[in-house]
Write a protein that holds these residues in place. Structure first.
Motif, mmCIF file in Angstrom:
data_model
loop_
_atom_site.group_PDB
_atom_site.id
_atom_site.type_symbol
_atom_site.label_atom_id
_atom_site.label_comp_id
_atom_site.label_asym_id
_atom_site.label_seq_id
_atom_site.Cartn_x
_atom_site.Cartn_y
_atom_site.Cartn_z
ATOM 1 N N GLU A 235 40.952 -16.371 96.934
ATOM 2 C CA GLU A 235 41.342 -15.056 96.454
ATOM 3 C C GLU A 235 40.082 -14.275 96.057
ATOM 4 N N LYS A 236 39.938 -13.071 96.577
ATOM 5 C CA LYS A 236 38.773 -12.259 96.277
ATOM 6 C C LYS A 236 38.705 -11.961 94.776
ATOM 7 N N GLY A 237 37.519 -12.142 94.214
ATOM 8 C CA GLY A 237 37.324 -11.871 92.795
ATOM 9 C C GLY A 237 38.103 -12.795 91.878
ATOM 10 N N LYS B 57 36.690 -13.757 88.112
ATOM 11 C CA LYS B 57 36.810 -12.673 87.145
ATOM 12 C C LYS B 57 38.278 -12.445 86.781
ATOM 13 N N ARG B 58 39.138 -12.536 87.770
ATOM 14 C CA ARG B 58 40.570 -12.303 87.524
ATOM 15 C C ARG B 58 41.151 -13.392 86.628
ATOM 16 N N PHE B 59 40.845 -14.636 86.945
ATOM 17 C CA PHE B 59 41.355 -15.752 86.145
ATOM 18 C C PHE B 59 40.828 -15.677 84.718
ATOM 19 N N ASN B 60 39.535 -15.443 84.578
ATOM 20 C CA ASN B 60 38.923 -15.430 83.247
ATOM 21 C C ASN B 60 39.432 -14.278 82.387
ATOM 22 N N GLY B 61 39.957 -13.235 83.014
ATOM 23 C CA GLY B 61 40.404 -12.083 82.257
ATOM 24 C C GLY B 61 41.854 -12.132 81.809
ATOM 25 N N PHE C 84 36.223 -22.946 92.091
ATOM 26 C CA PHE C 84 37.628 -22.592 91.889
ATOM 27 C C PHE C 84 37.996 -21.383 92.753
ATOM 28 N N GLY C 85 37.100 -20.402 92.789
ATOM 29 C CA GLY C 85 37.335 -19.224 93.612
ATOM 30 C C GLY C 85 37.405 -19.555 95.088
#
Length: 227
Positions: free
Chosen positions: A131-133, A136-140, A125-126
């Motif tokens: 998109e960098k990171g 982690k961004r999506f999951n948060g 997905f990343g």
């Protein structure tokens, strides 16, 4: 129960090679509209391909996402996001997908589906988003969308209503379950208890057998849908 929503777009994808697509090197994350209607069977939409070891199968036959959450992400990323871009099979409008409860059931067109798990972003997905990171961004963000098991096959059309037909007595929203999968053991204990109360629901979409043995259900009265 939550208000009724609408099917905005029905999407499928083909498996292709991609250098960022994990150990198999293939992905079908690029979903695009198949038109006004499609048949949904036990393994999802006819013609949709599933190319990973971690998504798909009977317990993750469909992935649904709210158009409102896509619009929110478009604002965050500063670019338009088309239907299907997150790999979702169903874009729903006016329906709070990420607040759905584990094990609840929906009527979607002629089909009936069951909420089996939230989406946890992976490296594929990343890589797709660029998109960098991203994972982690999506999951948060607590906007995971919903993986669905098909309980009754049928035709789904754009414009069809989406409505909740049954909810478990113990309500665990997908946004909270995502936190559990990422390490909140208190939430995972609730998930195991939910499975004990509702034996028709398969917990393995959230907790694989090797992990679920870590938790023991706390006895409660069993419940389930009347049909």
């Amino acid at each position: 129960m939550r208000s009724q929503g609408t099917v905005l777009s029905i999407n499928t994808g083909e498996s292709v090679e991609a250098p960022w697509a994990g150990r198999r090197g293939r992905t079908a994350i690029d979903k695009k509209s198949v038109g006004d209607s499609a048949f949904v069977g036990p393994y999802g939409i006819e013609s949709d391909e599933q190319a990973t070891d971690f998504h798909g199968g009977l317990l993750q036959a469909l992935y649904a996402y709210a158009r409102e959450d896509l619009d929110w992400w478009a604002e965050q990323l500063g670019r338009p996001l088309r239907n299907g871009l997150f790999g979702e099979n169903l874009d729903l409008e006016g329906f709070d997908v990420s607040n759905a409860a584990l094990a609840e059931q929906w009527q979607v067109g002629d089909a009936v589906v069951e909420v089996s798990a939230p989406r946890i972003a992976c490296g594929t997905f990343g890589g797709w988003m660029g998109e960098k990171g991203w994972a982690k961004r999506f999951n948060g963000t607590k906007r995971p969308g919903a993986y669905l098991r098909v309980l009754r096959a049928g035709v789904v059309r754009t414009g069809d209503p989406v409505r909740v037909t049954w909810e478990p007595e113990t309500r665990i929203p997908l946004s909270a379950v995502a936190d559990g999968i990422l390490g909140d053991h208190g939430i995972l204990q609730q998930v195991v208890d939910l499975a004990e109360e509702n034996p028709h629901w398969d917990v393995s979409a959230v907790l694989p057998p090797w992990r679920s043995t870590t938790f023991k259900p706390r006895p409660k009265t069993r419940t389930g849908p009347s049909n």
